[in-house]
Design an enzyme around this catalytic site. Structure first.
Site, short mmCIF file in Angstrom:
data_model
loop_
_atom_site.label_atom_id
_atom_site.label_comp_id
_atom_site.label_asym_id
_atom_site.label_seq_id
_atom_site.Cartn_x
_atom_site.Cartn_y
_atom_site.Cartn_z
N ARG A 18 35.64 102.65 86.18
CA ARG A 18 36.25 103.93 85.75
C ARG A 18 35.19 104.87 85.18
NH1 ARG A 18 40.74 101.20 82.02
NH2 ARG A 18 40.67 99.31 83.27
N ASN B 119 51.89 88.46 80.58
CA ASN B 119 51.21 89.72 80.84
C ASN B 119 51.33 90.00 82.34
OD1 ASN B 119 49.43 91.82 81.18
ND2 ASN B 119 47.68 90.80 80.22
N HIS C 199 44.47 98.96 74.51
CA HIS C 199 43.86 97.76 73.91
C HIS C 199 44.25 97.62 72.43
CE1 HIS C 199 40.32 98.39 76.94
NE2 HIS C 199 41.11 97.43 77.41
N GLU D 66 44.13 88.39 72.62
CA GLU D 66 45.33 89.23 72.69
C GLU D 66 46.60 88.39 72.79
OE1 GLU D 66 43.00 91.59 75.65
OE2 GLU D 66 44.30 93.21 74.98
N ARG E 279 53.37 91.54 77.00
CA ARG E 279 52.45 92.65 76.83
C ARG E 279 53.01 93.84 77.62
NH1 ARG E 279 47.01 93.97 79.98
NH2 ARG E 279 46.44 95.80 78.78
#
Ligand code: ADP
Length: 395
Positions: free
Chosen positions: A240, A7, A179, A383, A90
């Site tokens: 965010r 990743n 996601h 993940e 990823r």
């Protein structure tokens, strides 16, 4: 098979080596400060974790240190690189080109490059990771697993924005969602916990971490999700803003004299619970602040949980009901307070939380009462394991 999962971020690289037959984690680690100076933290399962400062002028250097760490005679997990059968990467943005994971070829790389302007911070870094693996492990297949792919099943009414249609056809401006690997993994596991075939389920997955998104999964397919063209949309997050009135941007520019880039940075890095609380983006700090009487920490937690609750209501409406709600990722798995707040006063919808069960942190558990019509679970996400499974399925 042994699968290396990579990743790549703009200045970091996380990795795991997974034995796909036993689904056992063999080693994991992180390269940080790539192109600044460089630091590797590595743990082989059953051996001691260590950190080393190493010069990492680019991602190639980082990948080569990772491969050295994995094969180190004393601290490594394998004896030779030839033991790595495949690499799963990823990739953040696959645009509309990728609805599934793919084996990386030159054509695939070109297609990922075409999505770069949709994720300018992430996709180029992901590609650098792929090229570094191709160079350092020639002949080993690379697979790309996209954050956006799972959401490609959304109907047009869920992904089209109410702006001139040409902006969709010309620039591909639409909701993509992110996601996806986590939402897919967690919804599958939730269907198993329900004891039902996933085709017969309506599940809402709340992936709540530094970045948070909520997805409506009907019959195993994403039908709506909170993130949009970019991961800035949806519920408020660590730093965010989540959804805001788009007119705020011009209003702020006029008031503060800041330009679009500066405002974009504020919305991405200085907003969310960080901006509301005055500097706390970690939910553990927010909880502590609230207990100490900091009312803006209380406010940030309230706004966050209220946003989650609203989307749960919206997605139950979108799917015509809901069988189960799953909480996952750092906050979803570990924060009973936020889960309880988001699920409060929902008995009218058939949701009743078992306060004792909801104390769980980090483990899979049903947190709704036995008679709750809608089942609520904590389902830890993984993940990397999901990427390893996809990789094996393709190679
Ligand atoms: P990212 O989006 O960076 O992967 P995470 O899923 O790790 O984020 O979530 C980070 C958030 O999860 C933080 O706000 C933190 O408070 C919370 N969190 C993570 N681990 C724990 C834990 N063991 N106990 C309590 N909170 C945790």
């Amino acid at each position: 098979m042994k699968v290396l999962v990579i990743n790549c971020g703009s200045s970091s690289l996380k990795y795991q080596l997974i034995d796909s037959d036993t689904e056992e984690l063999l080693a994991k680690g992180l390269c940080e400060r790539i192109a600044v100076d460089g630091r590797l933290t590595h743990t082989t399962t059953g051996k001691e974790k260590y950190t080393k400062d190493l010069p990492m002028p680019d991602h190639n250097a980082a990948v080569s240190y990772v491969l050295e760490a994995l094969t180190d005679k004393e601290t490594g997990a394998i004896t030779d690189l030839s033991e790595i059968d495949a690499v799963g990467h990823r990739i953040v943005h696959g645009g509309e080109k990728f609805a599934k994971s793919v084996v990386i070829t030159d054509e695939v790389i070109a297609a990922i490059e075409e999505c770069n302007d949709l994720a300018p911070l992430h996709n180029p870094a992901n590609l650098i990771g792929i090229r570094a693996c191709q160079k350092l492990m020639p002949g080993v297949p690379n697979v790309g697993v996209f954050d956006t792919a799972f959401h490609q099943t959304m109907p047009d009414k869920a992904y089209i924005y109410g702006i001139p249609y040409e902006y969709y056809t010309d620039y591909k401006i639409r909701r993509y969602g992110f996601h996806g690997t986590s939402h897919s993994f967690v919804s599958k596991r939730t269907a198993e916990l329900l004891g039902k075939n996933i085709e017969d389920t309506k599940i809402i997955v709340c992936h709540l971490g530094n970045g948070s998104s909520i997805t409506a999964v009907k019959g195993g397919k994403s039908v709506d999700t909170t993130m949009g063209l970019t991961p800035l949309a949806g519920v408020i997050m660590g730093t965010r803003s989540g959804d805001i009135d788009p007119a705020i941007i011009e209003f702020l520019a006029n008031k503060t004299g800041k330009n679009i880039e500066e405002i974009n940075t504020i919305l991405n890095k200085k907003s969310g619970v960080y901006g509301l609380s005055g500097g706390f983006s970690d939910f553990r700090d927010l909880g502590k602040g609230m207990e100490e009487g900091n009312d803006r920490c209380r406010l940030a937690l309230d706004v966050f949980a209220y946003g989650v609750k609203k989307y749960i209501g919206a997605y139950a409406a979108a799917m015509g009901g809901v069988d189960a709600i799953a909480f996952t990722a750092g906050i979803g798995e570990n924060n009973p307070y936020v889960r309880n707040l988001a699920m409060s006063d929902m008995e009218y919808m058939g949701i009743t939380i078992d306060q004792e069960a909801n104390k769980v942190m980090g483990d899979e558990k049903q947190i709704s009462t036995p008679d709750s019509k809608v089942k609520v679970f904590v389902v830890p996400t993984n993940e990397e394991l999901a990427i390893a499974r996809e990789t094996v399925a393709l190679v």
